[in-house]
Design a protein around this motif. Sequence first.
Motif, PDB file in Angstrom:
ATOM      1  N   GLY A   1       8.483  12.171   3.489  1.00 48.05           N
ATOM      2  CA  GLY A   1       8.669  13.600   3.270  1.00 48.05           C
ATOM      3  C   GLY A   1       9.403  13.972   2.006  1.00 48.05           C
ATOM      4  N   ARG A   2       9.653  12.986   1.148  1.00 50.88           N
ATOM      5  CA  ARG A   2      10.389  13.254  -0.092  1.00 50.88           C
ATOM      6  C   ARG A   2       9.565  12.847  -1.306  1.00 50.88           C
ATOM      7  NH1 ARG A   2      14.128  10.692   3.313  1.00 50.88           N
ATOM      8  NH2 ARG A   2      15.883  12.012   3.970  1.00 50.88           N
ATOM      9  N   ARG A   3       9.785  13.554  -2.422  1.00 50.56           N
ATOM     10  CA  ARG A   3       9.190  13.113  -3.683  1.00 50.56           C
ATOM     11  C   ARG A   3      10.086  12.027  -4.253  1.00 50.56           C
ATOM     12  NH1 ARG A   3       9.576  13.293  -9.024  1.00 50.56           N
ATOM     13  NH2 ARG A   3      11.558  14.411  -8.952  1.00 50.56           N
ATOM     14  N   ILE A   4       9.506  10.817  -4.429  1.00 50.54           N
ATOM     15  CA  ILE A   4      10.285   9.684  -4.918  1.00 50.54           C
ATOM     16  C   ILE A   4      10.346   9.677  -6.442  1.00 50.54           C
ATOM     17  CG2 ILE A   4      10.510   7.169  -4.920  1.00 50.54           C
ATOM     18  CD1 ILE A   4      11.003   8.562  -2.204  1.00 50.54           C
ATOM     19  N   ASP A   5       9.186   9.855  -7.101  1.00 55.06           N
ATOM     20  CA  ASP A   5       9.174   9.856  -8.565  1.00 55.06           C
ATOM     21  C   ASP A   5       7.815  10.320  -9.066  1.00 55.06           C
ATOM     22  OD1 ASP A   5      10.147   9.545 -11.119  1.00 55.06           O
ATOM     23  OD2 ASP A   5      10.880   7.496 -10.788  1.00 55.06           O
ATOM     24  N   THR A   6       7.771  10.704 -10.332  1.00 54.45           N
ATOM     25  CA  THR A   6       6.530  11.073 -11.003  1.00 54.45           C
ATOM     26  C   THR A   6       6.376  10.222 -12.252  1.00 54.45           C
ATOM     27  OG1 THR A   6       6.587  13.349 -10.194  1.00 54.45           O
ATOM     28  CG2 THR A   6       5.259  12.933 -12.155  1.00 54.45           C
ATOM     29  N   PHE A   7       5.164   9.657 -12.432  1.00 56.69           N
ATOM     30  CA  PHE A   7       4.900   8.739 -13.541  1.00 56.69           C
ATOM     31  C   PHE A   7       3.728   9.246 -14.367  1.00 56.69           C
ATOM     32  CE2 PHE A   7       6.395   6.346  -9.888  1.00 56.69           C
ATOM     33  CZ  PHE A   7       7.406   5.559 -10.401  1.00 56.69           C
ATOM     34  N   ASP A   8       3.718   8.903 -15.644  1.00 54.53           N
ATOM     35  CA  ASP A   8       2.501   9.036 -16.432  1.00 54.53           C
ATOM     36  C   ASP A   8       1.549   7.943 -15.986  1.00 54.53           C
ATOM     37  OD1 ASP A   8       3.416  11.163 -17.897  1.00 54.53           O
ATOM     38  OD2 ASP A   8       4.150   9.960 -19.558  1.00 54.53           O
ATOM     39  N   ALA A   9       0.296   8.325 -15.703  1.00 54.52           N
ATOM     40  CA  ALA A   9      -0.685   7.339 -15.233  1.00 54.52           C
ATOM     41  C   ALA A   9      -1.326   6.642 -16.422  1.00 54.52           C
ATOM     42  CB  ALA A   9      -1.746   8.023 -14.372  1.00 54.52           C
ATOM     43  N   GLY A  10      -2.122   5.605 -16.120  1.00 51.89           N
ATOM     44  CA  GLY A  10      -2.810   4.866 -17.173  1.00 51.89           C
ATOM     45  C   GLY A  10      -2.471   3.402 -17.146  1.00 51.89           C
ATOM     46  N   ALA A  11      -2.972   2.684 -18.143  1.00 49.59           N
ATOM     47  CA  ALA A  11      -2.855   1.222 -18.165  1.00 49.59           C
ATOM     48  C   ALA A  11      -1.410   0.761 -18.217  1.00 49.59           C
ATOM     49  CB  ALA A  11      -3.630   0.668 -19.358  1.00 49.59           C
ATOM     50  N   GLY A  12      -0.505   1.599 -18.732  1.00 53.14           N
ATOM     51  CA  GLY A  12       0.889   1.176 -18.853  1.00 53.14           C
ATOM     52  C   GLY A  12       1.688   1.289 -17.573  1.00 53.14           C
ATOM     53  N   LEU A  13       1.104   1.922 -16.533  1.00 54.21           N
ATOM     54  CA  LEU A  13       1.820   2.092 -15.268  1.00 54.21           C
ATOM     55  C   LEU A  13       1.740   0.817 -14.447  1.00 54.21           C
ATOM     56  CD1 LEU A  13       3.310   3.773 -13.171  1.00 54.21           C
ATOM     57  CD2 LEU A  13       1.113   4.766 -12.484  1.00 54.21           C
ATOM     58  N   ASP A  14       2.863   0.243 -14.110  1.00 57.00           N
ATOM     59  CA  ASP A  14       2.928  -1.033 -13.401  1.00 57.00           C
ATOM     60  C   ASP A  14       2.583  -0.830 -11.919  1.00 57.00           C
ATOM     61  OD1 ASP A  14       3.924  -3.946 -13.427  1.00 57.00           O
ATOM     62  OD2 ASP A  14       5.055  -3.050 -11.789  1.00 57.00           O
ATOM     63  N   ARG A  15       1.573  -1.567 -11.442  1.00 55.12           N
ATOM     64  CA  ARG A  15       1.120  -1.427 -10.054  1.00 55.12           C
ATOM     65  C   ARG A  15       2.217  -1.798  -9.060  1.00 55.12           C
ATOM     66  NH1 ARG A  15      -4.754  -1.771  -8.798  1.00 55.12           N
ATOM     67  NH2 ARG A  15      -5.865  -1.274 -10.703  1.00 55.12           N
ATOM     68  N   ASP A  16       2.934  -2.861  -9.361  1.00 59.96           N
ATOM     69  CA  ASP A  16       3.971  -3.319  -8.439  1.00 59.96           C
ATOM     70  C   ASP A  16       5.045  -2.248  -8.274  1.00 59.96           C
ATOM     71  OD1 ASP A  16       5.219  -4.939  -6.684  1.00 59.96           O
ATOM     72  OD2 ASP A  16       5.837  -6.464  -8.126  1.00 59.96           O
ATOM     73  N   ARG A  17       5.381  -1.597  -9.379  1.00 56.21           N
ATOM     74  CA  ARG A  17       6.395  -0.546  -9.312  1.00 56.21           C
ATOM     75  C   ARG A  17       5.897   0.632  -8.485  1.00 56.21           C
ATOM     76  NH1 ARG A  17       9.367   2.298 -14.505  1.00 56.21           N
ATOM     77  NH2 ARG A  17      10.904   3.468 -13.301  1.00 56.21           N
ATOM     78  N   LEU A  18       4.610   0.972  -8.654  1.00 60.39           N
ATOM     79  CA  LEU A  18       4.022   2.085  -7.911  1.00 60.39           C
ATOM     80  C   LEU A  18       4.023   1.797  -6.414  1.00 60.39           C
ATOM     81  CD1 LEU A  18       2.719   4.826  -8.497  1.00 60.39           C
ATOM     82  CD2 LEU A  18       0.505   3.677  -8.634  1.00 60.39           C
ATOM     83  N   ILE A  19       3.613   0.589  -6.035  1.00 61.90           N
ATOM     84  CA  ILE A  19       3.592   0.204  -4.618  1.00 61.90           C
ATOM     85  C   ILE A  19       5.013   0.164  -4.056  1.00 61.90           C
ATOM     86  CG2 ILE A  19       3.162  -1.738  -3.057  1.00 61.90           C
ATOM     87  CD1 ILE A  19       0.613  -2.291  -4.544  1.00 61.90           C
ATOM     88  N   SER A  20       5.927  -0.361  -4.833  1.00 57.52           N
ATOM     89  CA  SER A  20       7.316  -0.441  -4.394  1.00 57.52           C
ATOM     90  C   SER A  20       7.873   0.949  -4.094  1.00 57.52           C
ATOM     91  CB  SER A  20       8.165  -1.139  -5.460  1.00 57.52           C
ATOM     92  OG  SER A  20       9.487  -1.301  -5.006  1.00 57.52           O
ATOM     93  N   CYS A  21       7.501   1.946  -4.919  1.00 54.30           N
ATOM     94  CA  CYS A  21       7.933   3.319  -4.668  1.00 54.30           C
ATOM     95  C   CYS A  21       7.347   3.851  -3.370  1.00 54.30           C
ATOM     96  CB  CYS A  21       7.502   4.215  -5.832  1.00 54.30           C
ATOM     97  SG  CYS A  21       8.609   4.189  -7.243  1.00 54.30           S
ATOM     98  N   MET A  22       6.101   3.498  -3.083  1.00 51.30           N
ATOM     99  CA  MET A  22       5.431   4.022  -1.899  1.00 51.30           C
ATOM    100  C   MET A  22       5.956   3.426  -0.605  1.00 51.30           C
ATOM    101  SD  MET A  22       1.401   4.601  -2.753  1.00 51.30           S
ATOM    102  CE  MET A  22       1.082   3.097  -3.654  1.00 51.30           C
ATOM    103  N   VAL A  23       6.197   2.133  -0.610  1.00 50.66           N
ATOM    104  CA  VAL A  23       6.523   1.456   0.652  1.00 50.66           C
ATOM    105  C   VAL A  23       7.878   0.777   0.658  1.00 50.66           C
ATOM    106  CG1 VAL A  23       4.096   1.086   1.179  1.00 50.66           C
ATOM    107  CG2 VAL A  23       5.352  -0.688  -0.025  1.00 50.66           C
ATOM    108  N   GLY A  24       8.570   0.768  -0.487  1.00 51.30           N
ATOM    109  CA  GLY A  24       9.886   0.159  -0.553  1.00 51.30           C
ATOM    110  C   GLY A  24       9.865  -1.349  -0.579  1.00 51.30           C
TER     111      GLY A  24
END
Length: 519
Positions: free
Chosen positions: A241-264
């Motif tokens: 229920g909370r906004r964790i973060d906002t990122f610029d998308a694209g090739a430079g966005l690290d998948r592991d970091r994105l998943i870590s934000c979603m599921v901890g």
Amino acid sequence: MMSSHTASSAGTAEPVQAPSPALASTEPYLQLDGITVRFPGVLALDQVSLEVRPGEVHGLMGENGAGKSTLLKVLSGVNQPAAGTLSLGGVEQQFTTTKAAIAAGVAIIYQELHLVPELTVAENLMLGALPNRFGVLDEKTLAARALHELERLGEKIDPSQQVKNLSIGQRQMIEIGKALMRDARVIAFDEPTSSLSSRETTQLFRIIRALRAEGRAIIYVTHRMDEVYELCDRVTVFRDGRRIDTFDAGAGLDRDRLISCMVGRSIADVYGYRTRELGDVQLDVKGVMGPGLREPATFSARKGEIVGFFGLVGAGRSELMKLIYGAVKPTAGEITLKGKPVRFATPRDAVRAGVALCPEDRKQEGIVSIASVSDNLNISCRRHFSRFNVLNGRKEAQTAKEFIGKLAIKTRNGETPIGTLSGGNQQKVILSRWLAEEIDVFLMDEPTRGIDVGARSEIYGLLYGLAEAGRTVIVVSSDLAEVIGVTDRVIVMKEGRLVGDLPKAQATPDALIKLALPR
């Protein structure tokens, strides 16, 4: 304020109308500030702030229950926030009804499309705003406007035909057309590609890029990371229920970091691959041929093994699973199960021999959506505890309660309609159905389609548990990371043929894609 990381560019759009200077502004058009939504005993959104600019595709990601759908319902006027403000173009809005949101230029395109199947394409496009002359439907104007909108969408559809005769992809285009005919400036897509073919997805992306070029503010909700990288300019992650973060998308966005934000937790933890000892061959398929295949299929799978099947749409993977399962009758070949030849005239024969299929289309082929969790779970195994065709309700309730607990299915009780559950929990019910049987071979066709990252991790854990118990698991997946991360080896199909069988060490993305792509 929202943070922003790693500058990048979005996917290249086809040539379309250039946005006007006013629409190309970097100032946000949609602004949500401190939105809070409470339900009885649940804080669904907790002080959520979000900005979407004109000419931007803004992705929303997060597990089921993270708050994405609730946010869309606030935007559409279905839910009213307990606190916070919503502004469009700098003007604060209060949507107490969906009609008010539509009038303000907001359109939400949900997974479950809101069309009237018995009405025509033209009537659905202009539903609620049908043209009339002296109180009588102006059919000539209706047809002309509908035809113009269909041409704009690039769809060759007869506006006079009924919507029920269209494909899922065409129906989705009609929903988009409705939004455009109302001149929506904010358009939100909720998991739009979950039921689309590759061609329909390409067409949808073309339309979304054109809408972005026209300066519309677009929200794109998805579980698929590849879509975020290909389509979105920015992505916001929700959790609990909370906004964790906002990122610029694209090739430079690290998948592991994105998943870590979603599921901890990290991407390695999501797949959680576990090695195990493999036993003798449990399933042996020799020269099986039938609809969807261009060459006879031959492969084997051992006890305790998880075998992946990878390929592009139309490669024949699902068709092969249905041939093995007896849902489609093979025209040639033989199947051996635990060293004994078997012939399955129907899926019932397969289940009784110890082979089960979790189908690709969960809603259409896997569940009875209006029936309860208990009915869906017991639908196969109830024959074991009914006498003289009289159901044993007590035994069914006990079985449902047992597997709801074992698989941690999130439901109030066994009587809850399964259609109200999340995709991950529906998949757990289907798995429970087969766990209640004596199943040796599990055919899992797209087991995590439309399921969030956290629920995927739970499903993978269940698959590993089956393999460790000596069962054979076959995973058909179009998710490259999934098929590499979960399986012991990968069989690749292309255009109805088996073209490769790679052990885990050799199953790299480059190797699999090279085998799967047409020449």
